[in-house]
Design an enzyme around this catalytic site. Structure first.
Site, PDB file in Angstrom:
ATOM      1  N   ASP A  90     -40.052  -5.203 -24.476  1.00 55.22           N
ATOM      2  CA  ASP A  90     -39.549  -4.979 -23.505  1.00 55.22           C
ATOM      3  C   ASP A  90     -38.303  -5.559 -22.802  1.00 55.22           C
ATOM      4  OD1 ASP A  90     -38.434  -2.768 -21.639  1.00 55.22           O
ATOM      5  OD2 ASP A  90     -40.129  -1.873 -21.363  1.00 55.22           O
ATOM      6  N   ILE A  91     -37.170  -5.259 -22.465  1.00 54.25           N
ATOM      7  CA  ILE A  91     -37.035  -6.531 -21.813  1.00 54.25           C
ATOM      8  C   ILE A  91     -37.552  -6.775 -20.289  1.00 54.25           C
ATOM      9  CG2 ILE A  91     -34.880  -5.529 -20.821  1.00 54.25           C
ATOM     10  CD1 ILE A  91     -33.628  -8.213 -21.586  1.00 54.25           C
ATOM     11  N   ASN A 144     -22.962   0.124 -17.647  1.00 52.93           N
ATOM     12  CA  ASN A 144     -21.105   1.123 -18.532  1.00 52.93           C
ATOM     13  C   ASN A 144     -20.780   0.348 -17.026  1.00 52.93           C
ATOM     14  OD1 ASN A 144     -21.527   3.059 -16.471  1.00 52.93           O
ATOM     15  ND2 ASN A 144     -23.580   3.654 -17.622  1.00 52.93           N
ATOM     16  N   GLY A 169     -30.856   4.247 -22.522  1.00 51.90           N
ATOM     17  CA  GLY A 169     -31.216   3.175 -23.225  1.00 51.90           C
ATOM     18  C   GLY A 169     -31.557   2.098 -22.176  1.00 51.90           C
ATOM     19  N   VAL A 170     -31.402   0.883 -22.559  1.00 54.88           N
ATOM     20  CA  VAL A 170     -32.200  -0.381 -21.973  1.00 54.88           C
ATOM     21  C   VAL A 170     -31.868   0.067 -20.264  1.00 54.88           C
ATOM     22  CG1 VAL A 170     -30.635  -1.538 -22.393  1.00 54.88           C
ATOM     23  CG2 VAL A 170     -32.553  -2.635 -22.040  1.00 54.88           C
ATOM     24  N   ASP A 171     -30.431   0.269 -20.266  1.00 53.59           N
ATOM     25  CA  ASP A 171     -30.204   0.869 -18.405  1.00 53.59           C
ATOM     26  C   ASP A 171     -30.904   1.308 -17.894  1.00 53.59           C
ATOM     27  OD1 ASP A 171     -28.309   0.091 -15.555  1.00 53.59           O
ATOM     28  OD2 ASP A 171     -26.674   1.866 -17.273  1.00 53.59           O
ATOM     29  N   SER A 183     -24.159  -2.686 -26.854  1.00 49.77           N
ATOM     30  CA  SER A 183     -23.430  -2.324 -27.307  1.00 49.77           C
ATOM     31  C   SER A 183     -23.748  -1.501 -28.781  1.00 49.77           C
ATOM     32  CB  SER A 183     -22.188  -3.033 -27.787  1.00 49.77           C
ATOM     33  OG  SER A 183     -21.204  -2.663 -26.498  1.00 49.77           O
ATOM     34  N   THR A 184     -25.401  -2.202 -28.880  1.00 54.77           N
ATOM     35  CA  THR A 184     -25.858  -2.369 -30.351  1.00 54.77           C
ATOM     36  C   THR A 184     -26.227  -0.184 -30.582  1.00 54.77           C
ATOM     37  OG1 THR A 184     -27.535  -3.082 -30.671  1.00 54.77           O
ATOM     38  CG2 THR A 184     -25.848  -4.213 -31.477  1.00 54.77           C
ATOM     39  N   GLY A 185     -26.452   0.546 -29.290  1.00 51.40           N
ATOM     40  CA  GLY A 185     -26.917   1.190 -29.725  1.00 51.40           C
ATOM     41  C   GLY A 185     -26.178   2.814 -29.182  1.00 51.40           C
TER      42      GLY A 185
HETATM   43  N1  AR6 Z   1     -35.546  -3.268 -23.850  1.00 48.61           N
HETATM   44  C1  AR6 Z   1     -35.187  -4.484 -24.463  1.00 48.61           C
HETATM   45  N2  AR6 Z   1     -33.829  -3.399 -25.469  1.00 48.61           N
HETATM   46  C2  AR6 Z   1     -33.964  -2.468 -25.357  1.00 48.61           C
HETATM   47  C3  AR6 Z   1     -35.260  -1.272 -24.585  1.00 48.61           C
HETATM   48  C4  AR6 Z   1     -34.992  -1.719 -23.908  1.00 48.61           C
HETATM   49  N3  AR6 Z   1     -36.771  -1.147 -22.848  1.00 48.61           N
HETATM   50  N4  AR6 Z   1     -34.305  -0.438 -24.580  1.00 48.61           N
HETATM   51  C5  AR6 Z   1     -33.639   0.038 -25.391  1.00 48.61           C
HETATM   52  N5  AR6 Z   1     -33.160  -1.316 -25.757  1.00 48.61           N
HETATM   53  P1  AR6 Z   1     -28.202   0.738 -24.815  1.00 48.61           P
HETATM   54  P2  AR6 Z   1     -25.652   0.368 -25.072  1.00 48.61           P
HETATM   55  C6  AR6 Z   1     -31.988  -1.727 -26.709  1.00 48.61           C
HETATM   56  O1  AR6 Z   1     -28.016   1.818 -25.992  1.00 48.61           O
HETATM   57  O2  AR6 Z   1     -25.011   0.201 -26.893  1.00 48.61           O
HETATM   58  C7  AR6 Z   1     -26.264   3.138 -21.897  1.00 48.61           C
HETATM   59  O3  AR6 Z   1     -26.398   4.360 -21.232  1.00 48.61           O
HETATM   60  C8  AR6 Z   1     -31.398  -0.732 -27.969  1.00 48.61           C
HETATM   61  O4  AR6 Z   1     -32.883  -0.940 -29.377  1.00 48.61           O
HETATM   62  O5  AR6 Z   1     -29.213   0.867 -24.135  1.00 48.61           O
HETATM   63  O6  AR6 Z   1     -24.690  -1.256 -25.029  1.00 48.61           O
HETATM   64  C9  AR6 Z   1     -25.674   2.501 -20.226  1.00 48.61           C
HETATM   65  O7  AR6 Z   1     -25.361   2.896 -19.623  1.00 48.61           O
HETATM   66  C10 AR6 Z   1     -30.496  -1.396 -28.616  1.00 48.61           C
HETATM   67  O8  AR6 Z   1     -30.648  -2.282 -29.508  1.00 48.61           O
HETATM   68  O9  AR6 Z   1     -26.789   0.207 -24.607  1.00 48.61           O
HETATM   69  C11 AR6 Z   1     -23.975   2.977 -21.373  1.00 48.61           C
HETATM   70  O10 AR6 Z   1     -23.304   3.811 -20.711  1.00 48.61           O
HETATM   71  C12 AR6 Z   1     -29.688  -2.011 -27.421  1.00 48.61           C
HETATM   72  O11 AR6 Z   1     -31.034  -2.090 -26.307  1.00 48.61           O
HETATM   73  C13 AR6 Z   1     -24.747   2.222 -22.554  1.00 48.61           C
HETATM   74  O12 AR6 Z   1     -25.889   3.362 -22.571  1.00 48.61           O
HETATM   75  C14 AR6 Z   1     -28.633  -1.785 -26.639  1.00 48.61           C
HETATM   76  O13 AR6 Z   1     -28.673  -0.204 -26.731  1.00 48.61           O
HETATM   77  C15 AR6 Z   1     -24.431   1.376 -23.108  1.00 48.61           C
HETATM   78  O14 AR6 Z   1     -24.467   1.803 -24.264  1.00 48.61           O
END
Ligand code: AR6
Length: 167
Positions: A10-11, A24, A32-34, A117-119
């Site tokens: 977990d980052i 975003n 997600g991670v944000d 971008s992969t989520g």
């Molecule tokens: N630690 C590390 N990686 C994580 C964590 C964590 N705690 N939580 C999720 N991931 P995403 P995106 C991974 O969807 O595709 C947001 O709403 C997850 O498994 O977080 O760039 C923003 O505000 C995946 O591999 O980001 C934007 O609107 C990776 O983080 C949008 O999502 C990215 O997934 C960005 O989408």
């Protein structure tokens, strides 16, 4: 290669100079991670983000880390995957490069990346991993000041992809 570390983590738990956020364009938080980063950092992060007036796709901006163990957050905006003919690959590469350039400007030595971008944004994971590894490797070759880049990987699929690509 020894400077690149692949970790299942977990980052928000990492004690590094900067963690990168997959943000975003508004920079005002999301899922997600944000969402996880904003929850862990506390309200001070959103307050500082409001002063930044957003960020273009492929670019990045830096803030403090607030209640996170990390000293800074680099908010990078990756592209939404729209089929592959909308400059997605170049924009993802620039999100990584611009994050690293900001870290270098701030003299940061250890940086952790999520899989941008992969989520929610739907970028194919294998292609994204190839781009991320290529950009990080070439940046490290040019800039020896950076000590360590961690790929902080949350999901099994990405973890296996990175392990395969790095041998
Ligand atoms: N630690 C590390 N990686 C994580 C964590 C964590 N705690 N939580 C999720 N991931 P995403 P995106 C991974 O969807 O595709 C947001 O709403 C997850 O498994 O977080 O760039 C923003 O505000 C995946 O591999 O980001 C934007 O609107 C990776 O983080 C949008 O999502 C990215 O997934 C960005 O989408």
């Amino acid at each position: 290669m020894k400077k690149i570390i692949i970790r299942k983590a977990d980052i928000t738990s990492l004690d590094v100079d900067a963690i990168v956020n997959a943000a975003n364009k508004s920079l005002l938080g999301g899922g997600g991670v944000d969402g996880a980063i904003h929850r862990a950092a506390g309200p001070g992060l959103l307050k500082e983000c409001r002063t930044l007036k957003g960020c273009k796709t492929g670019e990045a901006k830096i803030t403090g880390g607030y209640r996170l163990p990390a000293k800074h957050v680099i908010h990078a905006v990756g592209p939404v995957w729209k089929g592959g003919n909308n400059n997605e690959e170049k924009l993802l590469a620039s999100a990584y490069r611009n994050s690293l350039q900001l870290a270098l400007n701030e003299k940061l030595k250890s940086i952790a990346f999520p899989n941008i971008s992969t989520g929610i944004y739907g970028f194919p994971k294998e292609k994204a991993a190839e781009i991320a590894l290529r950009e990080v490797k070439s940046f490290l070759e040019e800039h020896t000041e950076i000590n360590e880049i961690i790929f902080s990987i949350f999901d099994e699929e990405n973890y296996n992809i990175y392990k395969n690509l790095t041998g």
